[in-house]
Design a protein around this motif. Structure first.
Motif, PDB file in Angstrom:
ATOM      1  N   LYS A  44       0.860  -1.189   0.000  1.00 21.74           N
ATOM      2  CA  LYS A  44       0.000   0.000   0.000  1.00 21.74           C
ATOM      3  C   LYS A  44       0.896   1.239   0.000  1.00 21.74           C
ATOM      4  CE  LYS A  44      -3.912  -0.152   0.474  1.00 21.74           C
ATOM      5  NZ  LYS A  44      -4.942  -0.108  -0.526  1.00 21.74           N
ATOM      6  N   LEU A  45       0.568   2.217  -0.836  1.00 20.07           N
ATOM      7  CA  LEU A  45       1.336   3.446  -0.906  1.00 20.07           C
ATOM      8  C   LEU A  45       1.210   4.239   0.390  1.00 20.07           C
ATOM      9  CD1 LEU A  45       3.070   5.343  -2.616  1.00 20.07           C
ATOM     10  CD2 LEU A  45       0.972   6.375  -3.488  1.00 20.07           C
ATOM     11  N   ILE A  46       0.007   4.284   0.946  1.00 22.03           N
ATOM     12  CA  ILE A  46      -0.231   5.014   2.191  1.00 22.03           C
ATOM     13  C   ILE A  46      -0.766   4.036   3.225  1.00 22.03           C
ATOM     14  CG2 ILE A  46      -1.541   6.874   3.291  1.00 22.03           C
ATOM     15  CD1 ILE A  46      -1.672   8.232   0.551  1.00 22.03           C
ATOM     16  N   GLY A  47      -0.140   4.011   4.368  1.00 22.56           N
ATOM     17  CA  GLY A  47      -0.588   3.134   5.456  1.00 22.56           C
ATOM     18  C   GLY A  47       0.077   1.773   5.408  1.00 22.56           C
ATOM     19  N   ALA A  48      -0.373   0.912   6.293  1.00 19.99           N
ATOM     20  CA  ALA A  48       0.188  -0.439   6.402  1.00 19.99           C
ATOM     21  C   ALA A  48      -0.148  -1.270   5.172  1.00 19.99           C
ATOM     22  CB  ALA A  48      -0.362  -1.118   7.654  1.00 19.99           C
ATOM     23  N   ASN A  49       0.702  -2.224   4.875  1.00 17.68           N
ATOM     24  CA  ASN A  49       0.448  -3.157   3.777  1.00 17.68           C
ATOM     25  C   ASN A  49      -0.607  -4.182   4.197  1.00 17.68           C
ATOM     26  OD1 ASN A  49       2.441  -1.970   2.184  1.00 17.68           O
ATOM     27  ND2 ASN A  49       4.034  -3.325   2.959  1.00 17.68           N
ATOM     28  N   HIS A  50      -1.311  -4.758   3.212  1.00 13.09           N
ATOM     29  CA  HIS A  50      -2.167  -5.908   3.487  1.00 13.09           C
ATOM     30  C   HIS A  50      -1.214  -7.067   3.784  1.00 13.09           C
ATOM     31  CE1 HIS A  50      -5.711  -3.809   2.182  1.00 13.09           C
ATOM     32  NE2 HIS A  50      -5.354  -3.756   0.906  1.00 13.09           N
ATOM     33  N   ARG A  51      -1.606  -7.944   4.706  1.00 14.01           N
ATOM     34  CA  ARG A  51      -0.711  -9.037   5.065  1.00 14.01           C
ATOM     35  C   ARG A  51      -1.475 -10.215   5.641  1.00 14.01           C
ATOM     36  NH1 ARG A  51       0.899  -7.064  10.734  1.00 14.01           N
ATOM     37  NH2 ARG A  51      -0.836  -5.665  10.965  1.00 14.01           N
ATOM     38  N   VAL A  52      -0.786 -11.303   5.754  1.00 12.54           N
ATOM     39  CA  VAL A  52      -1.278 -12.485   6.454  1.00 12.54           C
ATOM     40  C   VAL A  52      -0.337 -12.680   7.634  1.00 12.54           C
ATOM     41  CG1 VAL A  52      -1.595 -14.985   6.355  1.00 12.54           C
ATOM     42  CG2 VAL A  52      -2.283 -13.568   4.418  1.00 12.54           C
ATOM     43  N   CYS A  53      -0.911 -12.747   8.836  1.00 10.44           N
ATOM     44  CA  CYS A  53      -0.111 -12.896  10.041  1.00 10.44           C
ATOM     45  C   CYS A  53      -0.330 -14.280  10.638  1.00 10.44           C
ATOM     46  CB  CYS A  53      -0.461 -11.817  11.064  1.00 10.44           C
ATOM     47  SG  CYS A  53       0.020 -10.169  10.516  1.00 10.44           S
ATOM     48  N   ILE A  54       0.736 -14.819  11.215  1.00  8.29           N
ATOM     49  CA  ILE A  54       0.720 -16.148  11.819  1.00  8.29           C
ATOM     50  C   ILE A  54       0.837 -15.992  13.327  1.00  8.29           C
ATOM     51  CG2 ILE A  54       1.869 -18.395  11.909  1.00  8.29           C
ATOM     52  CD1 ILE A  54       3.164 -17.396   9.133  1.00  8.29           C
ATOM     53  N   TYR A  55      -0.029 -16.695  14.062  1.00  2.00           N
ATOM     54  CA  TYR A  55      -0.068 -16.620  15.522  1.00  2.00           C
ATOM     55  C   TYR A  55      -0.006 -18.021  16.107  1.00  2.00           C
ATOM     56  CZ  TYR A  55      -1.839 -12.002  14.371  1.00  2.00           C
ATOM     57  OH  TYR A  55      -1.978 -10.747  13.848  1.00  2.00           O
ATOM     58  N   ALA A  56       0.434 -18.122  17.350  1.00  2.00           N
ATOM     59  CA  ALA A  56       0.474 -19.399  18.071  1.00  2.00           C
ATOM     60  C   ALA A  56      -0.115 -19.205  19.458  1.00  2.00           C
ATOM     61  CB  ALA A  56       1.912 -19.896  18.190  1.00  2.00           C
ATOM     62  N   PHE A  57      -0.817 -20.233  19.935  1.00  2.00           N
ATOM     63  CA  PHE A  57      -1.262 -20.243  21.331  1.00  2.00           C
ATOM     64  C   PHE A  57      -1.298 -21.674  21.833  1.00  2.00           C
ATOM     65  CE2 PHE A  57      -5.295 -20.847  19.161  1.00  2.00           C
ATOM     66  CZ  PHE A  57      -5.963 -21.757  19.960  1.00  2.00           C
ATOM     67  N   ASP A  58      -1.033 -21.822  23.123  1.00  2.00           N
ATOM     68  CA  ASP A  58      -1.131 -23.117  23.777  1.00  2.00           C
ATOM     69  C   ASP A  58      -2.528 -23.262  24.349  1.00  2.00           C
ATOM     70  OD1 ASP A  58       1.616 -23.639  23.313  1.00  2.00           O
ATOM     71  OD2 ASP A  58       2.145 -22.461  25.077  1.00  2.00           O
ATOM     72  N   ASP A  59      -3.095 -24.451  24.238  1.00  2.00           N
ATOM     73  CA  ASP A  59      -4.414 -24.691  24.822  1.00  2.00           C
ATOM     74  C   ASP A  59      -4.321 -24.370  26.314  1.00  2.00           C
ATOM     75  OD1 ASP A  59      -6.658 -26.026  26.150  1.00  2.00           O
ATOM     76  OD2 ASP A  59      -7.020 -26.994  24.217  1.00  2.00           O
ATOM     77  N   PRO A  60      -5.185 -23.494  26.818  1.00  2.00           N
ATOM     78  CA  PRO A  60      -5.068 -23.058  28.210  1.00  2.00           C
ATOM     79  C   PRO A  60      -5.383 -24.136  29.247  1.00  2.00           C
ATOM     80  CG  PRO A  60      -7.043 -22.133  27.224  1.00  2.00           C
ATOM     81  CD  PRO A  60      -6.288 -22.827  26.121  1.00  2.00           C
ATOM     82  N   GLU A  61      -6.040 -25.219  28.840  1.00  2.00           N
ATOM     83  CA  GLU A  61      -6.425 -26.252  29.809  1.00  2.00           C
ATOM     84  C   GLU A  61      -5.769 -27.604  29.556  1.00  2.00           C
ATOM     85  OE1 GLU A  61     -10.649 -26.376  29.542  1.00  2.00           O
ATOM     86  OE2 GLU A  61     -10.906 -24.613  30.803  1.00  2.00           O
ATOM     87  N   ILE A  62      -5.183 -27.786  28.376  1.00  6.05           N
ATOM     88  CA  ILE A  62      -4.598 -29.077  28.035  1.00  6.05           C
ATOM     89  C   ILE A  62      -3.144 -28.864  27.639  1.00  6.05           C
ATOM     90  CG2 ILE A  62      -4.737 -31.093  26.537  1.00  6.05           C
ATOM     91  CD1 ILE A  62      -7.723 -30.563  26.282  1.00  6.05           C
ATOM     92  N   SER A  63      -2.233 -29.191  28.559  1.00  2.11           N
ATOM     93  CA  SER A  63      -0.823 -29.030  28.242  1.00  2.11           C
ATOM     94  C   SER A  63      -0.437 -30.033  27.163  1.00  2.11           C
ATOM     95  CB  SER A  63       0.035 -29.221  29.497  1.00  2.11           C
ATOM     96  OG  SER A  63      -0.115 -30.537  29.991  1.00  2.11           O
ATOM     97  N   GLY A  64       0.518 -29.654  26.342  1.00  2.00           N
ATOM     98  CA  GLY A  64       0.988 -30.523  25.272  1.00  2.00           C
ATOM     99  C   GLY A  64       0.344 -30.264  23.928  1.00  2.00           C
ATOM    100  N   VAL A  65      -0.546 -29.252  23.826  1.00  2.55           N
ATOM    101  CA  VAL A  65      -1.196 -28.923  22.555  1.00  2.55           C
ATOM    102  C   VAL A  65      -0.967 -27.446  22.238  1.00  2.55           C
ATOM    103  CG1 VAL A  65      -3.376 -28.768  21.281  1.00  2.55           C
ATOM    104  CG2 VAL A  65      -2.992 -30.666  22.851  1.00  2.55           C
ATOM    105  N   THR A  66      -0.483 -27.188  21.029  1.00  8.59           N
ATOM    106  CA  THR A  66      -0.312 -25.827  20.530  1.00  8.59           C
ATOM    107  C   THR A  66      -1.053 -25.699  19.206  1.00  8.59           C
ATOM    108  OG1 THR A  66       1.836 -25.502  21.578  1.00  8.59           O
ATOM    109  CG2 THR A  66       1.369 -24.124  19.670  1.00  8.59           C
ATOM    110  N   CYS A  67      -1.710 -24.553  19.018  1.00 12.67           N
ATOM    111  CA  CYS A  67      -2.387 -24.260  17.748  1.00 12.67           C
ATOM    112  C   CYS A  67      -1.701 -23.068  17.095  1.00 12.67           C
ATOM    113  CB  CYS A  67      -3.859 -23.928  17.984  1.00 12.67           C
ATOM    114  SG  CYS A  67      -4.840 -25.316  18.590  1.00 12.67           S
TER     115      CYS A  67
END
Length: 155
Positions: free
Chosen positions: A33-56
């Protein structure tokens, strides 16, 4: 009344404390984008808050431009989801039938992405479904990922 204020604040914060928070892994520009932020795809990670051993991990389209730079843009309902076992899974004895494990607003009003967790007891599999609250052609955008519960490192 002031002595009840801490209790009220704690009660309001309680439901939010059960949902995971996501960490940004990175973003990829999809359109400059000429003005402002570019369009993008962002990648995120989180661990299941109740089940240890699982990440999404999930990816989500982010709108750029001037509105996107100021957080006023409505992000499209485009995302992908992948959940994996990353260690020994410690599943509680009783899991709710449907639990929101992650939720994020994707516009200023009435639009969010929520990731639900269910348990397929017959197959011993955790099922994660990402759903957008915005309807597109009569149906919400959605993505699914499953995590079979398996022994890990001899445990």
């Amino acid at each position: 009344m002031p002595r009840f204020a801490p209790l009220l604040l704690a009660a309001l914060a309680l439901p939010a404390s059960f949902a995971a928070t996501a960490e940004e892994v990175g973003c990829i520009t999809t359109a400059w984008k000429l003005i402002g932020a570019n369009h993008r795809v962002c990648i995120y990670a989180f661990d299941d808050p109740e089940i240890s051993g699982v990440t999404c991990h999930f990816s989500q389209a982010r709108t750029g431009g001037i509105k996107g730079s100021f957080g006023l843009a409505e992000d499209p309902s485009q995302f992908s989801l992948a959940c994996r076992q990353i260690g020994p899974i410690n599943k509680p004895a009783k899991l709710p039938e449907d639990k929101i494990v992650f939720s994020e607003d994707t516009s200023l009003m009435f639009k969010e992405t929520a990731i639900h967790r269910s348990f397929d007891e017959k197959r011993n599999v955790l099922v994660y479904v990402a759903i957008s609250r915005k309807l597109i052609n009569g149906a919400p955008a959605n993505a699914i990922s499953t995590v079979p519960i398996q022994p890990w490192g001899g445990k």
